[in-house]
Design a protein around this motif. Structure first.
Motif, PDB file in Angstrom:
ATOM      1  N   TRP A  76       0.817  -1.213   0.000  1.00 55.84           N
ATOM      2  CA  TRP A  76       0.000   0.000   0.000  1.00 55.84           C
ATOM      3  C   TRP A  76       0.854   1.266   0.000  1.00 55.84           C
ATOM      4  CZ3 TRP A  76      -5.007   0.851  -0.817  1.00 55.84           C
ATOM      5  CH2 TRP A  76      -5.538   2.094  -0.467  1.00 55.84           C
ATOM      6  N   THR A  77       2.023   1.202   0.635  1.00 61.41           N
ATOM      7  CA  THR A  77       2.831   2.410   0.801  1.00 61.41           C
ATOM      8  C   THR A  77       4.145   2.400   0.033  1.00 61.41           C
ATOM      9  OG1 THR A  77       3.785   1.437   2.797  1.00 61.41           O
ATOM     10  CG2 THR A  77       1.892   2.896   3.084  1.00 61.41           C
ATOM     11  N   HIS A  78       4.597   1.237  -0.458  1.00 60.16           N
ATOM     12  CA  HIS A  78       5.902   1.160  -1.096  1.00 60.16           C
ATOM     13  C   HIS A  78       5.839   0.264  -2.330  1.00 60.16           C
ATOM     14  CE1 HIS A  78       6.849   2.107   3.168  1.00 60.16           C
ATOM     15  NE2 HIS A  78       7.789   2.868   2.637  1.00 60.16           N
ATOM     16  N   PHE A  79       6.866   0.393  -3.150  1.00 59.12           N
ATOM     17  CA  PHE A  79       7.044  -0.555  -4.241  1.00 59.12           C
ATOM     18  C   PHE A  79       8.452  -1.123  -4.158  1.00 59.12           C
ATOM     19  CE2 PHE A  79       8.823   3.272  -6.088  1.00 59.12           C
ATOM     20  CZ  PHE A  79       9.880   2.820  -6.861  1.00 59.12           C
ATOM     21  N   HIS A  80       8.636  -2.284  -4.778  1.00 59.55           N
ATOM     22  CA  HIS A  80       9.926  -2.972  -4.752  1.00 59.55           C
ATOM     23  C   HIS A  80      10.264  -3.434  -6.157  1.00 59.55           C
ATOM     24  CE1 HIS A  80      13.210  -5.599  -3.607  1.00 59.55           C
ATOM     25  NE2 HIS A  80      12.619  -6.595  -4.255  1.00 59.55           N
ATOM     26  N   CYS A  81      11.535  -3.299  -6.521  1.00 57.07           N
ATOM     27  CA  CYS A  81      12.006  -3.736  -7.833  1.00 57.07           C
ATOM     28  C   CYS A  81      12.860  -4.981  -7.674  1.00 57.07           C
ATOM     29  CB  CYS A  81      12.816  -2.629  -8.515  1.00 57.07           C
ATOM     30  SG  CYS A  81      11.852  -1.166  -8.925  1.00 57.07           S
ATOM     31  N   ASN A  82      12.478  -6.020  -8.373  1.00 55.92           N
ATOM     32  CA  ASN A  82      13.273  -7.245  -8.419  1.00 55.92           C
ATOM     33  C   ASN A  82      14.189  -7.160  -9.625  1.00 55.92           C
ATOM     34  OD1 ASN A  82      14.348  -9.786  -8.565  1.00 55.92           O
ATOM     35  ND2 ASN A  82      12.408 -10.876  -8.368  1.00 55.92           N
ATOM     36  N   CYS A  83      15.482  -6.972  -9.374  1.00 59.83           N
ATOM     37  CA  CYS A  83      16.440  -6.737 -10.459  1.00 59.83           C
ATOM     38  C   CYS A  83      17.164  -8.012 -10.885  1.00 59.83           C
ATOM     39  CB  CYS A  83      17.471  -5.690 -10.025  1.00 59.83           C
ATOM     40  SG  CYS A  83      16.774  -4.151  -9.416  1.00 59.83           S
ATOM     41  N   SER A  84      16.794  -9.164 -10.344  1.00 57.40           N
ATOM     42  CA  SER A  84      17.498 -10.394 -10.680  1.00 57.40           C
ATOM     43  C   SER A  84      17.390 -10.679 -12.163  1.00 57.40           C
ATOM     44  CB  SER A  84      16.940 -11.566  -9.872  1.00 57.40           C
ATOM     45  OG  SER A  84      15.569 -11.744 -10.139  1.00 57.40           O
ATOM     46  N   ASP A  85      18.481 -11.136 -12.742  1.00 56.39           N
ATOM     47  CA  ASP A  85      18.587 -11.486 -14.166  1.00 56.39           C
ATOM     48  C   ASP A  85      18.474 -10.277 -15.091  1.00 56.39           C
ATOM     49  OD1 ASP A  85      18.774 -14.176 -13.445  1.00 56.39           O
ATOM     50  OD2 ASP A  85      16.598 -14.407 -13.462  1.00 56.39           O
ATOM     51  N   SER A  86      18.489  -9.071 -14.540  1.00 56.29           N
ATOM     52  CA  SER A  86      18.390  -7.893 -15.404  1.00 56.29           C
ATOM     53  C   SER A  86      19.762  -7.332 -15.763  1.00 56.29           C
ATOM     54  CB  SER A  86      17.559  -6.797 -14.716  1.00 56.29           C
ATOM     55  OG  SER A  86      18.258  -6.248 -13.604  1.00 56.29           O
ATOM     56  N   GLY A  87      20.783  -7.645 -14.959  1.00 59.21           N
ATOM     57  CA  GLY A  87      22.098  -7.063 -15.173  1.00 59.21           C
ATOM     58  C   GLY A  87      22.249  -5.694 -14.533  1.00 59.21           C
ATOM     59  N   TYR A  88      21.269  -5.302 -13.717  1.00 59.07           N
ATOM     60  CA  TYR A  88      21.311  -3.987 -13.085  1.00 59.07           C
ATOM     61  C   TYR A  88      20.985  -4.144 -11.601  1.00 59.07           C
ATOM     62  CZ  TYR A  88      21.383  -2.314 -17.842  1.00 59.07           C
ATOM     63  OH  TYR A  88      21.734  -2.089 -19.156  1.00 59.07           O
ATOM     64  N   SER A  89      21.310  -3.126 -10.834  1.00 55.87           N
ATOM     65  CA  SER A  89      21.117  -3.185  -9.394  1.00 55.87           C
ATOM     66  C   SER A  89      20.580  -1.854  -8.905  1.00 55.87           C
ATOM     67  CB  SER A  89      22.441  -3.519  -8.691  1.00 55.87           C
ATOM     68  OG  SER A  89      23.388  -2.473  -8.893  1.00 55.87           O
ATOM     69  N   GLY A  90      20.324  -1.789  -7.618  1.00 56.32           N
ATOM     70  CA  GLY A  90      19.803  -0.575  -7.024  1.00 56.32           C
ATOM     71  C   GLY A  90      18.319  -0.699  -6.755  1.00 56.32           C
ATOM     72  N   ALA A  91      17.789   0.289  -6.062  1.00 55.45           N
ATOM     73  CA  ALA A  91      16.378   0.246  -5.673  1.00 55.45           C
ATOM     74  C   ALA A  91      15.450   0.251  -6.872  1.00 55.45           C
ATOM     75  CB  ALA A  91      16.060   1.439  -4.763  1.00 55.45           C
ATOM     76  N   THR A  92      15.883   0.822  -8.007  1.00 54.81           N
ATOM     77  CA  THR A  92      15.044   0.862  -9.203  1.00 54.81           C
ATOM     78  C   THR A  92      15.705   0.182 -10.396  1.00 54.81           C
ATOM     79  OG1 THR A  92      15.923   3.049  -9.795  1.00 54.81           O
ATOM     80  CG2 THR A  92      13.921   3.001  -8.449  1.00 54.81           C
TER      81      THR A  92
END
Length: 1304
Positions: free
Chosen positions: A561-577
């Motif tokens: 309800w208050t936050h979102f999360h980015c799953n970066c696995s297998d993307s080749g990128y990191s960080g919160a977004t």
């Protein structure tokens, strides 16, 4: 823009909105000041003189404004503008002559006075800043104008020394539109009747308000039944391609945009198509869609609004309202009103927006709850509770009720996105049942709890098939004791009537009924029914934080309800977004991380849109090469064919067009081999004639090129033409001689604008007897302009400036620096209030400070070592909507979460300052290089050339990277980087890390003769180093690795002109012996190591150091052994060093002659005698270039000296998938051999034999080693001035480690 900046602009804005002189398109008329008293209402009023009608800006009527009876967050003031109006701004003022004003408030809009929509700043911030006193006016101009009839203002904060007091004004202008309602069975159809036509673009636009989350909004059909559909599904807008209509029409998903579009609010949808591209816009977000080639000349012949032209079992019809549906600027509702023949209406269509009254309530936080009295039913023993909810949370308490007769408490709650019913009494569970799944998808779900005659049922969406209904027959009666609590419990409940052992519910509830009687939630809002806390009534405040997704580079977004999360696995990128790439941008960067040759993923533009690309990094040469392969790099034969006039070769690269262009652009040099082998097959003809063959190269499909490898662009020549040595002097290519013998034209293409080679066209292949073969090598590039782009800041007041940095939602900054100064600002960019700054605040701390409207914030990293050490340090900064992070070198990252529902847009407007600030204070003195902003490199060198006090480039890299040169290798400076000189080392490779090994047969012999001057006082780096024949050595430093099963065996022998010698051997007991004969008239002194079983086929490393009469010996990682010699400690007139078999008996002492004649079978590696590397010289120097190295017999270079394999012939590397951790290690996979069984049998036999020999040796071996001492305690004795070498005791650790044992 933050609220404080609005206050600064008030004087200008107030005048412009008051005067209305900005032109005909200005929409700034005052809307409230002339409204009647009936247009105002409020939650309460302090007195009749504090009524809402007095809440008009700058008025002093009544008590000078509106004040409610009590000052709390449940109050509101509402204004009815009389009709739907375009609203552009809102102004607030405190109550005249009082201490009453608002400091913050919420703003709501509605068309009907119900189902309010909250205005949000930057799509996240709900609250707006109010006043600081009772008289000044604070005007807020809406970022986007709003169409509404009703406005409601909810106080959030007020003067703590007063109470809520308000006067307000709203600015805007009248709004007119055409609307219609469709009831789910009706539609509008527009048909083009003007005959065939061609248009440059097709544009369809409308606003809609949907009563449900699915339905066909419109379908545009062209020739042959090819069409596009816009359909709602799950509250999202889908763009579908529909082909020719059949009994079951097919559809293909093209795009999805928007979310929560079933919220009964107006939404804009616009689709504009030109040729094979369409731009789809939903509200403020646009996506470009590529269409199939069939749409190249497509145009709309029929437009169906509200339904598909033919029934589709998978699609529903649209139910809701439409506003101003237009096709190429034609308003379809206007045409329908005028009974235009092109428009047909079906079903019940009304030209007004018919809306259903559905009151929702929002539970925003932990203090939210709704308390209702239990209904009395006429049927005893019957309980019925029903409602709808929507949420993003997996867990949360929905309903709590105390069961009658002290049965216990019943909880209805969400857990793991499933609905669970739990009945408990005194800690004992009486009943637990579960229904539904995936209920945190943001959709409305209906829930019904029913108990009748001892049968309890809970149902979710009335879905019996998918586990949406659960039944139970409890042994206790289910009846409501008193109250029902929805969403939570009062925080202060002395009676403990309600308790919440579960997570708090955050979401929306509507259509709530008790015992089949609808609950009037407006009565709850008016405090006439039940009780509540921290609720937003008559609105659903759900927000989809994943639409559009803030997760970049295909990161997967999930939310609560208050936050979102980015799953970066297998993307080749990191960080919160998923913004920052985990890979380096070039092979050059991987090299300077200490990596060696291998396959790596390279992300050329860092955090930019280009994906990482797998390339091969060749680091075996002085330059680091990046190799990009295509589908055919082998020599390929072309046979003659009379039917084929030309032979076309198309090359497909592993990298995309954009990646290739970026790689070539950032590299210093690129090249590609191009060769043509021919017999009776001409190539380019003459410069005056038309060429038989050519190739296409460069960006895109490539440009035609009429020259060949090794020649210049545009020359229509081959390499031999440029050099003047072609077979036929009248032609400029060997193949153009049309010879019946095989010949070739080969060379490198190095003109970057012509690379890569895209295709070949080979023409002269149709004649009888024509034969040809071609080869196009991989694209090879070296150098990285971005990695070494640097500037030197000489003065504290010097700086470079660049255009404003635009990183509104995602800002990534990375660079490297080195300095001797204690502080300095690396980078600064300012806005009106916003700013970013990166600085070294002290010799051990780097600080990233910024402000995006929530106040200044800081992230800092502290280093345990000084940063002003004149070595390169790396800084990486990222700020996004979720967090800010700072990385320094390999230290853990420091992060700072963004405030919940705070400002997220970074708004800068000044120049970007590098190396200093606008105030010219605390400037940076030192070097900055490889500065990148969101993946784009700033050209520091170009700007530095024209800026006083700043110089381009920055030398001195060995201080940072010199440690990468291992095993006595020396670091040499280069303009862009460094180079490891492996001359003084027994190793080779880019970092002097590659062991130089060879397989020796019994007949193999390597003789190294010392001839040239050897200077002890000087460190000579150019190989080979030599020794005078009459010099007397008082010290030796000998090291080597070996692998053998031979016993006894002579490993190394150093002879002297005076019949002295040094010998290293394995005796018949598989032990190591060092023999020193330093006086021709004495016997050799034998030093035996305690290490056993050295002829076991495994890799062993030996290090011998002598200073005068003191000798130290170390085998592998065993304890170093110390010995004392009885001779005078001088090794006189050194003559030669011999490996393997010694063919000349005069070169060896008679005591060792027989052993020397046997030769050596096995592996020798990294042989080093002082600064001489005889095996390396023998293997790597071209034959004949070093006359004092003589080789006889077979000498095969191998990697047998590697600790990673027991089989010297089985170490090959092949690529595999990337390491998702982004560790930067090369991607390799060792190939196994097939000798598992044989190896196992041999191992068993050797073990048995070794055990027997060990017992025998223990009985027979009684002789004490010569002058054995304890290990030398004082290591300084080895490093005395008589020992003329640089001691790097750790340099041999790589080969000295105990090797792994493999039984394959």
């Amino acid at each position: 823009m933050d609220a404080d900046s609005v206050w600064i602009l008030v004087p200008v804005l107030l005048v412009s909105f008051s005067s209305g002189t900005l032109g005909e398109d200005v929409c700034d008329s005052a809307l409230v000041s002339n409204l009647p008293a009936s247009a105002f209402c409020s939650s309460s009023q302090l007195s009749s003189s504090h009524a809402p009608v007095f809440a008009k800006l700058n008025r002093r009527d009544g008590a000078g404004g509106w004040s409610p009876l009590t000052s709390d967050t449940y109050q509101w003031l509402e204004v009815d503008l009389g009709q739907r109006t375009k609203i552009t701004a809102v102004a607030t003022q405190g109550r005249y002559g009082s201490s009453d004003w608002l400091t913050s408030y919420l703003l709501m809009f509605s068309d009907t006075g119900h189902n309010w929509k909250q205005y949000r700043l930057e799509d996240s911030i709900g609250s707006l800043t109010g006043n600081s006193n009772a008289d000044s006016v604070v005007l807020y101009k809406l970022q986007q104008s709003t169409i509404a009839r009703f406005l409601r203002l909810l106080p959030l904060g007020w003067n703590p020394s007063g109470r809520i007091g308000l006067r307000l004004e709203t600015y805007g202008c009248p709004y007119t539109s055409e609307v219609m309602s469709l009831d789910g069975s009706s539609s509008l159809v527009y048909r083009w009747s003007g005959g065939p036509r061609r248009v440059s673009r097709e544009v369809v636009s409308l606003k809609f308000k949907s009563l449900r989350n699915g339905g066909a909004l419109l379908h545009a059909e062209g020739p042959s039944g090819l069409g596009l559909s816009l359909e709602l599904e799950g509250g999202k807008m889908l763009l579908l391609l529909r082909e020719a209509w059949t009994s079951f029409p097919g559809s293909h998903h093209l795009a999805s945009l928007g979310s929560l579009l079933d919220d009964q609010q107006w939404h804009l949808v616009n689709i504009e198509c030109h040729s094979t591209r369409c731009n789809l816009t939903v509200d403020k977000h646009t996506e470009t869609v590529a269409l199939p080639p069939a749409f190249d000349h497509w145009h709309i012949q029929q437009l169906s609004v509200g339904a598909l032209p033919k029934p589709d079992p998978a699609s529903k019809k649209f139910q809701g309202c439409l506003e101003n549906p237009t096709y190429n600027d034609q308003n379809l509702i206007e045409l329908a009103r005028r009974s235009n023949r092109q428009v047909t209406l079906t079903g019940n269509v009304t030209f007004a927006c018919t809306e259903l009254l559905s009151v929702a309530i929002t539970f925003p936080g932990p203090r939210s709850f709704l308390q209702l009295p239990g209904a009395t039913t006429s049927v005893p023993g019957v309980v019925s509770v029903a409602f709808q909810f929507r949420t993003w949370n997996e867990a949360g308490l929905l309903l709590t009720l105390e069961l009658a007769r002290q049965v216990g408490v019943l909880w209805l709650y969400l857990s793991e996105a499933r609905l669970r019913l739990h009945v408990e009494k005194a800690g004992r569970v009486l009943l637990e049942i579960t229904a539904g799944s995936g209920l945190n998808d943001g959709q409305w779900h209906s829930v019904e709890l029913k108990s009748r005659r001892g049968h309890l049922t809970i149902s979710v969406d009335k879905d019996e098939d998918d586990g949406g209904v659960a039944h139970s027959n409890p042994l206790f009666p289910v009846a409501i004791e008193k109250n029902l609590f929805f969403g939570g419990c009062p925080m202060e409940d002395g009676k403990q009537e309600c308790s919440n052992p579960f997570n708090t519910f955050q979401g929306c509830i509507r259509q709530l009924s008790l015992d089949q009687q609808q609950v009037d939630l407006i009565l709850v809002q008016q405090q006439k029914l039940g009780n509540y806390s921290d609720l937003l009534i008559d609105m659903c405040g759900i927000i989809d934080r994943c639409s559009p997704s803030r997760c970049e580079h295909n990161g997967r977004c999930s939310q609560s309800w208050t936050h979102f999360h980015c799953n970066c696995s297998d993307s080749g990128y990191s960080g919160a977004t998923c913004h920052s790439s985990v890979y380096e941008q070039s092979c050059e960067a991987y090299k300077h991380n200490g990596n060696t040759s291998g396959y790596f993923y390279v992300d050329v533009d860092g955090s930019g849109p280009l994906k990482p690309q797998l390339v091969y990094c060749n680091m075996t040469e002085e330059n680091t090469w990046m190799e990009i392969h295509h589908n055919n790099t082998e020599l390929t034969t072309v046979r003659s064919s009379s039917a084929e006039h030309q032979h076309l070769v198309q090359l497909d690269y592993t990298a995309s067009e954009e990646q290739l262009s970026a790689i070539i652009s950032q590299s210093d040099h690129c090249e590609q081999e191009l060769s043509y082998h021919c017999r009776k097959s001409r190539l380019l003809n003459t410069p005056e004639g038309s060429p038989f063959s050519w190739w296409l190269g460069g960006a895109g499909p490539g440009q035609r090129q009429n020259y060949w490898g090794g020649a210049q662009p545009g020359s229509q020549q081959c390499a031999c033409g440029l050099q003047g040595d072609c077979l036929d002097p009248q032609h400029y290519c060997n193949c153009d001689a049309d010879s019946a013998e095989w010949t070739e034209d080969s060379g490198l293409l190095s003109h970057k604008e012509s690379l890569p080679v895209r295709s070949l066209v080979l023409g002269d292949i149709q004649r009888p007897g024509s034969e040809a073969a071609y080869r196009v090598g991989p694209l090879r590039c070296h150098g990285d302009k971005n990695f070494w782009n640097a500037a030197f800041f000489d003065k504290e007041k010097s700086y470079l400036h660049f255009p404003t940095f635009h990183g509104e939602l995602s800002a990534e900054i990375s660079f490297m620096f080195k300095t001797t100064a204690p502080f300095g600002v690396f980078l600064e960019n300012l806005g009106i209030r916003d700013f970013i700054r990166i600085e070294m605040s002290s010799p051990t701390q780097v600080v990233f400070s910024f402000d995006v409207g929530n106040g200044p914030l800081e992230v800092h990293v502290e280093s345990s070592n000084p940063l002003n050490d004149d070595r390169w340090h790396r800084v990486r900064v990222e700020r996004n909507v979720k967090e800010a992070s700072l990385r320094l070198d390999a230290l853990p990252a420091a992060t700072l979460e963004a405030p919940a529902d705070g400002h997220v847009h970074l708004q800068l407007n000044s120049q970007l300052f590098i190396g200093g600030t606008a105030s010219r204070q605390k400037g940076f003195r030192g070097c900055i290089r490889a500065l990148q902003l969101n993946g784009a490199t700033l050209d520091l060198e170009e700007r530095a050339r024209i800026t006083p006090g700043v110089g381009p480039g920055c030398p001195g890299h060995c201080g940072s990277y010199g440690l990468l040169c291992r095993n006595h290798g020396r670091c040499l400076e280069r303009n862009n980087g460094f180079h490891c000189d492996c001359g003084p080392s027994a190793y080779a490779g880019v970092f002097c890390h590659t062991e130089v090994s060879a397989i020796f047969k019994p007949t193999t012999s390597v003789r190294y003769t010392f001839k040239e001057p050897y200077e002890w006082s000087r460190n000579i780096s150019t190989p080979p180093s030599s020794i005078l024949s009459d010099v007397s050595l008082r010290a030796e430093n000998v090291s080597l690795s070996f692998r053998t099963s031979q016993s006894p065996a002579l490993l190394l022998y150093v002879s002297s002109y005076q019949r002295e010698y040094l010998a290293l051997l394995i005796n018949k007991h598989n032990k190591l012996e060092v023999r020193y004969k330093l006086h021709s008239s004495r016997e050799a002194e034998v030093l035996r190591s305690r290490a056993k079983n050295l002829a076991d086929g495994r890799l062993h490393t030996v290090t011998i150091r002598r200073t005068k009469d003191l000798v130290s010996l170390q085998v592998d990682q065993n304890t170093r052994e110390a010995f004392n010699l009885t001779s005078d400690g001088e090794f006189n007139a050194v003559k030669s060093l011999l490996l393997g078999r010694i063919n000349d008996p005069n070169d060896v002492d008679p005591d060792l002659a027989r052993l020397a004649s046997l030769g050596f079978s096995g592996c020798l590696s990294v042989v080093r005698f002082n600064t001489v590397s005889p095996l390396k010289d023998a293997l790597l120097q071209p034959p004949g270039t070093i006359p004092h190295v003589v080789i006889s017999g077979p000498l095969l270079r191998s990697n047998c000296g590697s600790t990673t394999s027991t089989n010297p012939h089985a170490a090959h590397n092949t690529p595999h998938q990337s390491d998702p951790s982004g560790s930067g290690q090369p991607l390799v996979n060792a190939i196994r051999t097939d000798s598992a069984l044989i190896g196992g049998v041999i191992a068993v036999v050797i073990f048995v034999m070794a055990a027997g020999l060990a017992v025998t040796a223990k009985l027979l071996y009684r002789r004490k080693e010569t002058y054995r001492n304890q290990e030398v305690k004082d290591g300084n004795r080895e490093d005395s001035q008589d020992f003329p070498f640089n001691h790097q005791t750790d340099s041999q650790n790589a080969t000295g480690q105990n090797p792994k044992e493999y039984f394959i």
